[in-house]
Scaffold this motif. Structure first.
Motif, PDB file in Angstrom:
ATOM      1  N   VAL A 121     -65.470 -65.431 -25.031  1.00 52.33           N
ATOM      2  CA  VAL A 121     -65.259 -64.045 -24.643  1.00 52.33           C
ATOM      3  C   VAL A 121     -65.714 -63.861 -23.206  1.00 52.33           C
ATOM      4  CG1 VAL A 121     -65.789 -61.643 -25.185  1.00 52.33           C
ATOM      5  CG2 VAL A 121     -65.652 -63.341 -27.034  1.00 52.33           C
ATOM      6  N   ARG A 122     -64.810 -63.289 -22.388  1.00 49.37           N
ATOM      7  CA  ARG A 122     -65.120 -63.039 -20.978  1.00 49.37           C
ATOM      8  C   ARG A 122     -64.644 -61.655 -20.585  1.00 49.37           C
ATOM      9  NH1 ARG A 122     -62.576 -68.592 -19.464  1.00 49.37           N
ATOM     10  NH2 ARG A 122     -64.335 -69.949 -19.819  1.00 49.37           N
ATOM     11  N   GLY A 123     -65.451 -61.021 -19.773  1.00 51.16           N
ATOM     12  CA  GLY A 123     -65.112 -59.709 -19.247  1.00 51.16           C
ATOM     13  C   GLY A 123     -66.198 -59.284 -18.286  1.00 51.16           C
ATOM     14  N   PRO A 124     -66.069 -58.114 -17.721  1.00 49.44           N
ATOM     15  CA  PRO A 124     -67.057 -57.660 -16.740  1.00 49.44           C
ATOM     16  C   PRO A 124     -68.476 -57.570 -17.306  1.00 49.44           C
ATOM     17  CG  PRO A 124     -65.246 -56.080 -16.926  1.00 49.44           C
ATOM     18  CD  PRO A 124     -64.982 -57.169 -17.908  1.00 49.44           C
ATOM     19  N   ARG A 125     -68.600 -57.256 -18.602  1.00 51.25           N
ATOM     20  CA  ARG A 125     -69.931 -57.134 -19.203  1.00 51.25           C
ATOM     21  C   ARG A 125     -70.158 -58.146 -20.324  1.00 51.25           C
ATOM     22  NH1 ARG A 125     -67.905 -51.939 -18.900  1.00 51.25           N
ATOM     23  NH2 ARG A 125     -67.525 -51.976 -21.122  1.00 51.25           N
ATOM     24  N   LYS A 126     -69.180 -59.005 -20.585  1.00 52.93           N
ATOM     25  CA  LYS A 126     -69.285 -59.954 -21.691  1.00 52.93           C
ATOM     26  C   LYS A 126     -69.033 -61.365 -21.181  1.00 52.93           C
ATOM     27  CE  LYS A 126     -67.650 -56.672 -25.121  1.00 52.93           C
ATOM     28  NZ  LYS A 126     -66.625 -56.380 -26.126  1.00 52.93           N
ATOM     29  N   ASP A 127     -69.860 -62.291 -21.635  1.00 53.44           N
ATOM     30  CA  ASP A 127     -69.671 -63.696 -21.294  1.00 53.44           C
ATOM     31  C   ASP A 127     -70.439 -64.511 -22.320  1.00 53.44           C
ATOM     32  OD1 ASP A 127     -69.091 -66.106 -20.152  1.00 53.44           O
ATOM     33  OD2 ASP A 127     -70.083 -65.694 -18.228  1.00 53.44           O
ATOM     34  N   TYR A 128     -69.749 -64.902 -23.391  1.00 59.45           N
ATOM     35  CA  TYR A 128     -70.412 -65.669 -24.439  1.00 59.45           C
ATOM     36  C   TYR A 128     -69.424 -66.544 -25.192  1.00 59.45           C
ATOM     37  CZ  TYR A 128     -68.817 -61.988 -27.718  1.00 59.45           C
ATOM     38  OH  TYR A 128     -68.060 -61.095 -28.447  1.00 59.45           O
ATOM     39  N   VAL A 129     -69.984 -67.506 -25.926  1.00 63.48           N
ATOM     40  CA  VAL A 129     -69.225 -68.358 -26.846  1.00 63.48           C
ATOM     41  C   VAL A 129     -69.822 -68.143 -28.222  1.00 63.48           C
ATOM     42  CG1 VAL A 129     -68.625 -70.719 -27.484  1.00 63.48           C
ATOM     43  CG2 VAL A 129     -68.693 -70.061 -25.070  1.00 63.48           C
ATOM     44  N   MET A 130     -68.960 -67.887 -29.199  1.00 59.99           N
ATOM     45  CA  MET A 130     -69.406 -67.656 -30.574  1.00 59.99           C
ATOM     46  C   MET A 130     -68.801 -68.739 -31.462  1.00 59.99           C
ATOM     47  SD  MET A 130     -69.228 -64.134 -32.778  1.00 59.99           S
ATOM     48  CE  MET A 130     -67.452 -63.950 -32.645  1.00 59.99           C
ATOM     49  N   LEU A 131     -69.683 -69.555 -32.062  1.00 57.88           N
ATOM     50  CA  LEU A 131     -69.256 -70.671 -32.901  1.00 57.88           C
ATOM     51  C   LEU A 131     -69.503 -70.310 -34.361  1.00 57.88           C
ATOM     52  CD1 LEU A 131     -71.351 -72.662 -30.551  1.00 57.88           C
ATOM     53  CD2 LEU A 131     -69.024 -73.420 -30.878  1.00 57.88           C
ATOM     54  N   GLY A 132     -68.458 -70.202 -35.135  1.00 54.89           N
ATOM     55  CA  GLY A 132     -68.586 -69.863 -36.558  1.00 54.89           C
ATOM     56  C   GLY A 132     -68.192 -71.040 -37.429  1.00 54.89           C
ATOM     57  N   THR A 133     -69.007 -71.339 -38.438  1.00 57.37           N
ATOM     58  CA  THR A 133     -68.721 -72.414 -39.384  1.00 57.37           C
ATOM     59  C   THR A 133     -68.679 -71.826 -40.787  1.00 57.37           C
ATOM     60  OG1 THR A 133     -69.859 -74.020 -37.993  1.00 57.37           O
ATOM     61  CG2 THR A 133     -69.504 -74.637 -40.284  1.00 57.37           C
ATOM     62  N   TYR A 134     -67.609 -72.137 -41.516  1.00 61.02           N
ATOM     63  CA  TYR A 134     -67.385 -71.632 -42.863  1.00 61.02           C
ATOM     64  C   TYR A 134     -67.395 -72.787 -43.848  1.00 61.02           C
ATOM     65  CZ  TYR A 134     -65.549 -67.536 -40.372  1.00 61.02           C
ATOM     66  OH  TYR A 134     -65.400 -66.449 -39.564  1.00 61.02           O
ATOM     67  N   ALA A 135     -68.036 -72.599 -45.006  1.00 63.96           N
ATOM     68  CA  ALA A 135     -68.037 -73.593 -46.070  1.00 63.96           C
ATOM     69  C   ALA A 135     -67.966 -72.855 -47.398  1.00 63.96           C
ATOM     70  CB  ALA A 135     -69.298 -74.455 -46.008  1.00 63.96           C
ATOM     71  N   ARG A 136     -67.227 -73.365 -48.351  1.00 61.43           N
ATOM     72  CA  ARG A 136     -67.069 -72.713 -49.649  1.00 61.43           C
ATOM     73  C   ARG A 136     -68.400 -72.369 -50.276  1.00 61.43           C
ATOM     74  NH1 ARG A 136     -62.687 -70.092 -51.179  1.00 61.43           N
ATOM     75  NH2 ARG A 136     -60.828 -71.249 -50.655  1.00 61.43           N
ATOM     76  N   ALA A 137     -68.501 -71.152 -50.809  1.00 65.62           N
ATOM     77  CA  ALA A 137     -69.718 -70.714 -51.471  1.00 65.62           C
ATOM     78  C   ALA A 137     -69.537 -70.697 -52.991  1.00 65.62           C
ATOM     79  CB  ALA A 137     -70.113 -69.318 -50.992  1.00 65.62           C
ATOM     80  N   ASP A 138     -68.297 -70.775 -53.464  1.00 64.71           N
ATOM     81  CA  ASP A 138     -68.073 -70.705 -54.922  1.00 64.71           C
ATOM     82  C   ASP A 138     -67.505 -71.993 -55.443  1.00 64.71           C
ATOM     83  OD1 ASP A 138     -64.910 -68.932 -55.016  1.00 64.71           O
ATOM     84  OD2 ASP A 138     -65.866 -69.868 -53.319  1.00 64.71           O
TER      85      ASP A 138
END
Length: 138
Positions: A121-138
Motif C-alpha cells: 500500500v502506497r499513498g501520501p500518508r500510507k506506506d506499508y506491506v501487509m502479509l496475511g497467511t491463512y490455514a484451515r481452522a476446521d
C-alpha cells in the motif's frame, strides 16, 4: 475443497481459517493481527468475516474485524457493497485504487490449503506491506 486445475473457486474458501497478518510500515514499525476469517455462504456468494486481535507497534492490543462479500467469480466487495478487487483464481496480482492511495496484492495458492495474500500500500500518508497467511481452522 475442489481442485479444478484452473485454480481456486469460491467453494474452496467456505469455512473457517486461522489468519495471521504482519503489517510492516516504512518507518520500521510492525503491527500484527491474529484471528480468524470465515467464509459463510450468502446468496450466490459468500461473506468473509474477519475477527481477531490487532497488536499495534506500541504493544496496545485491540479487537478488530471487517467483512467482505465474495461472488462466485471471486470478485470481492467491501461490506457495504463497493467493489474492492478481483481475486485471480490461479493466484497472482490484484489491485485497488483508492485515490490518492494504491493497493497492490499478490495471492499465492501454491501451498493450498495454506495460502497467502500480500498487500503493498502506497499513498501520501500510507506506506506499508501487509502479509496475511491463512490455514484451515476446521
Amino acid at each position: 475443497m475442489s481442485d479444478t486445475g484452473q485454480g481456486r473457486g469460491l467453494a474452496d474458501f467456505i469455512g473457517a481459517w486461522r489468519l495471521e497478518r504482519e503489517i510492516r510500515h516504512a518507518d520500521g514499525s510492525v503491527a500484527r493481527f491474529s484471528g480468524r476469517a470465515e467464509w459463510r455462504p450468502e446468496g450466490d456468494g459468500a461473506r468473509c468475516v474477519e475477527t481477531g486481535t490487532l497488536t499495534l507497534p506500541d504493544g496496545t492490543a485491540v479487537q478488530a474485524g471487517r467483512n467482505y462479500l465474495w461472488d462466485a467469480d471471486l470478485n470481492v466487495q467491501f461490506g457495504d457493497g463497493r467493489f474492492f478487487h478481483a481475486v485471480p483464481p490461479a493466484g497472482g496480482a490484484a489491485a485497488h485504487d483508492c485515490p490518492p492511495d494504491r493497493y497492490e496484492a499478490t495471492y499465492d495458492f501454491a501451498d493450498w490449503p495454506r495460502w497467502r495474500c500480500t498487500w503493498r500500500v502506497r499513498g501520501p500518508r500510507k506506506d506499508y506491506v501487509m502479509l496475511g497467511t491463512y490455514a484451515r481452522a476446521d
